[in-house]
Design a protein around this motif. Structure first.
Motif, PDB file in Angstrom:
ATOM      1  N   GLN A  94      61.853 -11.728 -36.385  1.00  0.00           N
ATOM      2  CA  GLN A  94      63.473 -12.003 -36.575  1.00  0.00           C
ATOM      3  C   GLN A  94      64.076 -10.456 -36.859  1.00  0.00           C
ATOM      4  O   GLN A  94      65.069 -10.620 -36.185  1.00  0.00           O
ATOM      5  N   GLY A  95      63.233  -9.442 -37.183  1.00  0.00           N
ATOM      6  CA  GLY A  95      64.245  -8.163 -37.237  1.00  0.00           C
ATOM      7  C   GLY A  95      64.388  -7.419 -36.062  1.00  0.00           C
ATOM      8  O   GLY A  95      65.030  -6.947 -35.745  1.00  0.00           O
ATOM      9  N   ALA A 109      73.448  -8.355 -39.769  1.00  0.00           N
ATOM     10  CA  ALA A 109      73.044  -7.112 -40.760  1.00  0.00           C
ATOM     11  C   ALA A 109      72.259  -7.228 -41.908  1.00  0.00           C
ATOM     12  O   ALA A 109      71.605  -6.115 -42.156  1.00  0.00           O
ATOM     13  N   LEU A 110      71.953  -8.416 -42.567  1.00  0.00           N
ATOM     14  CA  LEU A 110      71.281  -8.578 -43.772  1.00  0.00           C
ATOM     15  C   LEU A 110      69.635  -8.739 -43.514  1.00  0.00           C
ATOM     16  O   LEU A 110      68.731  -8.672 -44.125  1.00  0.00           O
ATOM     17  N   PRO A 113      67.281  -5.376 -43.641  1.00  0.00           N
ATOM     18  CA  PRO A 113      67.139  -4.747 -44.917  1.00  0.00           C
ATOM     19  C   PRO A 113      66.499  -5.881 -45.831  1.00  0.00           C
ATOM     20  O   PRO A 113      65.471  -5.339 -46.855  1.00  0.00           O
ATOM     21  N   MET A 114      66.556  -6.939 -45.718  1.00  0.00           N
ATOM     22  CA  MET A 114      65.932  -7.993 -46.651  1.00  0.00           C
ATOM     23  C   MET A 114      64.533  -7.996 -46.466  1.00  0.00           C
ATOM     24  O   MET A 114      63.810  -8.386 -47.468  1.00  0.00           O
ATOM     25  N   HIS A 115      64.156  -8.218 -45.044  1.00  0.00           N
ATOM     26  CA  HIS A 115      62.732  -8.209 -44.886  1.00  0.00           C
ATOM     27  C   HIS A 115      62.040  -6.908 -45.275  1.00  0.00           C
ATOM     28  O   HIS A 115      60.871  -6.959 -45.925  1.00  0.00           O
TER      29      HIS A 115
END
Length: 145
Positions: A94-95, A109-110, A113-115
């Motif tokens: 997904q990244g 955008a999230l 950074p979240m992963h």
């Protein structure tokens, strides 16, 4: 039936927090898997992202993640050794989708950074558990003459 041992080892605070963290990540993985499934079957996005309407890259990515995230959720919930591995594969995919190929999959955008934050917290927990185990092993050793 009596248990083999009357003394059951008590879990440490770090271990309990680690399992809680894994279960929170598992719930989020299940949520992501449900989102992908609802997209593929036409339940969300007003049916505009059904499987038969998607481009080939989206078909491959969305169907892989729709299966991968729930499997990762199960592995994380039971705190199995394979759960984080499946999570790394699905989160990495997904990244890559939204970080490396935004022209195909769109920019979200999230996601990256979240992963990365979840991976960093996971690494911190694993190091803390390793240090705790090492400290306990040094406490228990007995030097015999």
């Amino acid at each position: 039936m009596k248990p083999d041992s009357a003394h059951v080892p008590k879990r440490s605070l770090t271990d309990t927090l680690f399992v809680l963290f894994l279960r929170i990540v598992a719930i989020s993985c299940l949520w992501l898997g449900i989102q992908y499934w609802s997209m593929l079957v036409g339940y969300s996005l007003q049916g505009h992202a059904r499987f038969d309407l998607l481009s080939v890259p989206w078909r491959v990515a969305a169907s892989s993640l729709a299966g991968g995230f729930p499997v990762a959720a199960l592995g994380l919930w039971v705190a199995g050794s394979w759960g984080p591995v499946i999570w790394i594969v699905t989160a990495g995919a997904q990244g890559l989708m939204h970080g490396v190929w935004p022209e195909i999959f769109g920019r979200y955008a999230l996601v990256v950074p979240m992963h990365l934050l979840v991976a960093l917290v996971y690494i911190v927990f694993r190091v803390a558990l390793w240090l705790e185990k090492r400290h306990k092993a040094q406490e228990i050793t007995v030097d015999l003459p």
